[in-house]
Scaffold this motif. Structure first.
Motif, short mmCIF file in Angstrom:
data_model
loop_
_atom_site.label_atom_id
_atom_site.label_comp_id
_atom_site.label_asym_id
_atom_site.label_seq_id
_atom_site.Cartn_x
_atom_site.Cartn_y
_atom_site.Cartn_z
N PHE A 34 0.81 -1.21 0.00
CA PHE A 34 0.00 0.00 0.00
C PHE A 34 0.85 1.26 0.00
N GLY A 35 1.93 1.27 -0.77
CA GLY A 35 2.70 2.50 -0.89
C GLY A 35 4.16 2.34 -0.57
N THR A 36 4.73 3.42 -0.05
CA THR A 36 6.17 3.46 0.15
C THR A 36 6.62 3.00 1.53
N ASP A 37 5.68 2.77 2.44
CA ASP A 37 6.02 2.31 3.78
C ASP A 37 5.33 0.97 4.07
N PRO A 38 6.00 0.09 4.82
CA PRO A 38 5.36 -1.19 5.16
C PRO A 38 4.18 -0.99 6.09
N THR A 39 3.18 -1.86 5.94
CA THR A 39 1.99 -1.80 6.79
C THR A 39 1.77 -3.17 7.42
N VAL A 40 0.72 -3.29 8.20
CA VAL A 40 0.35 -4.56 8.81
C VAL A 40 0.05 -5.60 7.72
N ALA A 41 -0.47 -5.16 6.59
CA ALA A 41 -0.75 -6.08 5.49
C ALA A 41 0.54 -6.75 5.01
N ASP A 42 1.62 -5.99 4.94
CA ASP A 42 2.90 -6.56 4.53
C ASP A 42 3.40 -7.55 5.57
N ALA A 43 3.20 -7.23 6.85
CA ALA A 43 3.61 -8.15 7.92
C ALA A 43 2.81 -9.45 7.82
N MET A 44 1.54 -9.34 7.47
CA MET A 44 0.72 -10.54 7.34
C MET A 44 1.20 -11.43 6.20
N TYR A 45 1.71 -10.84 5.13
CA TYR A 45 2.18 -11.62 3.99
C TYR A 45 3.64 -12.06 4.10
N ALA A 46 4.34 -11.64 5.13
CA ALA A 46 5.75 -12.04 5.29
C ALA A 46 5.91 -13.57 5.33
N PRO A 47 5.09 -14.31 6.09
CA PRO A 47 5.22 -15.77 6.07
C PRO A 47 4.93 -16.38 4.69
N VAL A 48 4.01 -15.76 3.95
CA VAL A 48 3.72 -16.24 2.60
C VAL A 48 4.95 -16.07 1.72
N CYS A 49 5.64 -14.96 1.87
CA CYS A 49 6.87 -14.73 1.10
C CYS A 49 7.92 -15.79 1.40
N THR A 50 8.02 -16.18 2.67
CA THR A 50 9.00 -17.22 3.01
C THR A 50 8.60 -18.55 2.36
N ARG A 51 7.31 -18.84 2.27
CA ARG A 51 6.87 -20.08 1.63
C ARG A 51 7.19 -20.06 0.14
N PHE A 52 7.03 -18.91 -0.50
CA PHE A 52 7.39 -18.82 -1.92
C PHE A 52 8.85 -19.20 -2.13
N ARG A 53 9.72 -18.73 -1.24
CA ARG A 53 11.14 -19.07 -1.34
C ARG A 53 11.39 -20.54 -1.00
#
Length: 97
Positions: A34-53
């Protein structure tokens, strides 16, 4: 491994397809969902990003850039390091019923 080869447009991979659709141009405005700064939404997707890797999911370039942005955060490094030193078994949790 190409995700679309193994998954139809249902379940968790459908959100990957949606993320690369109309919302992808919105992410182009910043590095985060949602823009140039991280939000709670990004924190929620952090584990998803690790699964992609972990599962070597092939992502479109914009999605790969987002995953890289999330995983390059110093706190993500601390989280990963903490997980690596965590014991496989926790004796206190090993109880017989």
């Amino acid at each position: 491994m190409r995700a679309s080869r193994y998954f139809r447009a249902r379940g968790p991979m459908s959100s990957v397809s949606r993320r690369s659709g109309p919302n992808a141009s919105r992410q182009a405005a910043g590095h985060w969902l949602f823009g140039t700064d991280p939000t709670v939404a990004d924190a929620m997707y952090a584990p998803v990003c690790t699964r992609f890797r972990t599962y070597a999911v092939e992502l479109e370039p914009q999605l790969e850039a987002y995953v890289e942005t999330v995983l390059s955060r110093p706190l993500m490094g601390e989280w990963t390091e903490g997980a690596m030193v965590e014991p496989d078994e926790i004796v206190e949790l090993e109880v017989e019923f």
